[in-house]
Design a protein around this motif. Sequence first.
Motif, mmCIF file in Angstrom:
data_model
loop_
_atom_site.group_PDB
_atom_site.id
_atom_site.type_symbol
_atom_site.label_atom_id
_atom_site.label_comp_id
_atom_site.label_asym_id
_atom_site.label_seq_id
_atom_site.Cartn_x
_atom_site.Cartn_y
_atom_site.Cartn_z
ATOM 1 N N ALA A 22 42.487 32.798 -0.878
ATOM 2 C CA ALA A 22 42.532 32.354 -2.280
ATOM 3 C C ALA A 22 43.901 32.602 -2.906
ATOM 4 C CB ALA A 22 41.440 33.056 -3.078
ATOM 5 N N ASP A 23 44.611 33.625 -2.441
ATOM 6 C CA ASP A 23 45.943 33.931 -2.980
ATOM 7 C C ASP A 23 47.013 32.949 -2.507
ATOM 8 O OD1 ASP A 23 44.934 36.148 -4.303
ATOM 9 O OD2 ASP A 23 45.396 37.499 -2.637
ATOM 10 N N ASP A 24 46.659 32.083 -1.576
ATOM 11 C CA ASP A 24 47.622 31.136 -1.014
ATOM 12 C C ASP A 24 47.480 29.727 -1.602
ATOM 13 O OD1 ASP A 24 48.581 33.125 0.764
ATOM 14 O OD2 ASP A 24 46.929 32.702 2.137
ATOM 15 N N ILE A 25 46.813 29.618 -2.750
ATOM 16 C CA ILE A 25 46.602 28.307 -3.368
ATOM 17 C C ILE A 25 47.343 28.251 -4.688
ATOM 18 C CG2 ILE A 25 44.908 26.665 -4.255
ATOM 19 C CD1 ILE A 25 42.837 28.003 -2.378
ATOM 20 N N ALA A 26 48.239 27.279 -4.814
ATOM 21 C CA ALA A 26 48.961 27.024 -6.063
ATOM 22 C C ALA A 26 48.179 25.966 -6.834
ATOM 23 C CB ALA A 26 50.374 26.542 -5.770
ATOM 24 N N TYR A 27 47.531 26.391 -7.918
ATOM 25 C CA TYR A 27 46.715 25.483 -8.711
ATOM 26 C C TYR A 27 47.573 24.704 -9.706
ATOM 27 C CZ TYR A 27 42.918 28.262 -6.798
ATOM 28 O OH TYR A 27 42.059 28.887 -5.944
ATOM 29 N N ASP A 28 47.046 23.573 -10.170
ATOM 30 C CA ASP A 28 47.731 22.771 -11.185
ATOM 31 C C ASP A 28 48.179 23.651 -12.352
ATOM 32 O OD1 ASP A 28 46.942 19.631 -10.703
ATOM 33 O OD2 ASP A 28 45.366 20.985 -10.023
ATOM 34 N N ASN A 29 49.426 23.534 -12.737
ATOM 35 C CA ASN A 29 49.972 24.204 -13.927
ATOM 36 C C ASN A 29 49.777 25.713 -13.948
ATOM 37 O OD1 ASN A 29 50.837 21.722 -15.091
ATOM 38 N ND2 ASN A 29 48.713 21.320 -15.622
ATOM 39 N N ALA A 30 49.742 26.351 -12.801
ATOM 40 C CA ALA A 30 49.607 27.807 -12.736
ATOM 41 C C ALA A 30 50.846 28.398 -12.073
ATOM 42 C CB ALA A 30 48.356 28.183 -11.948
ATOM 43 N N ASP A 31 51.190 29.608 -12.479
ATOM 44 C CA ASP A 31 52.322 30.288 -11.857
ATOM 45 C C ASP A 31 51.989 30.608 -10.410
ATOM 46 O OD1 ASP A 31 53.754 30.248 -14.240
ATOM 47 O OD2 ASP A 31 52.998 32.215 -14.865
ATOM 48 N N PHE A 32 52.969 30.410 -9.531
ATOM 49 C CA PHE A 32 52.754 30.680 -8.113
ATOM 50 C C PHE A 32 54.113 30.919 -7.465
ATOM 51 C CE2 PHE A 32 52.274 29.439 -3.652
ATOM 52 C CZ PHE A 32 51.145 30.167 -3.305
ATOM 53 N N ASP A 33 54.191 31.949 -6.622
ATOM 54 C CA ASP A 33 55.424 32.246 -5.902
ATOM 55 C C ASP A 33 55.121 32.244 -4.403
ATOM 56 O OD1 ASP A 33 57.833 33.107 -4.897
ATOM 57 O OD2 ASP A 33 57.833 35.025 -5.948
ATOM 58 N N PRO A 34 55.623 31.253 -3.668
ATOM 59 C CA PRO A 34 55.315 31.164 -2.239
ATOM 60 C C PRO A 34 56.159 32.091 -1.358
ATOM 61 C CG PRO A 34 56.696 29.337 -2.870
ATOM 62 C CD PRO A 34 56.384 30.094 -4.131
ATOM 63 N N GLU A 35 57.039 32.868 -1.965
ATOM 64 C CA GLU A 35 57.903 33.742 -1.177
ATOM 65 C C GLU A 35 57.064 34.667 -0.294
ATOM 66 O OE1 GLU A 35 61.434 37.047 -1.769
ATOM 67 O OE2 GLU A 35 60.810 35.848 -3.470
#
Length: 140
Positions: A22-35
């Motif tokens: 679940a922590d690996d999903i970048a949702y629409d218009n949500a903050d997410f850092d793939p680093e």
Amino acid sequence: MIDIYSALLQQLESATIAYITADDIAYDNADFDPEKKDAWLATNFIPVQRSTSSKDNAGHVDTGFFQIDVFVPLNDATGDVKRYNLRALEIVNDILVAFADNTQLTFNATKVFISGSEFAAPLISESWYQIPITINYKRI
């Protein structure tokens, strides 16, 4: 439309997808850092049309698509063999299984029918290997 989006997200979040939590999903218009991610997904909900087949506007039908982009590091290697394409394809396959043609989803009594899922040619996006998946839906 919120119930349609929620049905699609619920299906994605409950699916067993290799290398993805679940922590690996970048949702629409949500903050997410793939680093420092080994793999991740980006989602986009795109409603396209609302129509009805009656004069009294009853029986609305909503159509659109749910875009899921799969990302794995471009320099991913196991041993001395680059394997990013194999890992990406494994993730794509798991998503296609979760959103197989003719799958019916339900959220708050809203029924969503998956009318088709397809993936496109891989892309190189900065330091990521990306495969876009398009899931076509219809609210029935």
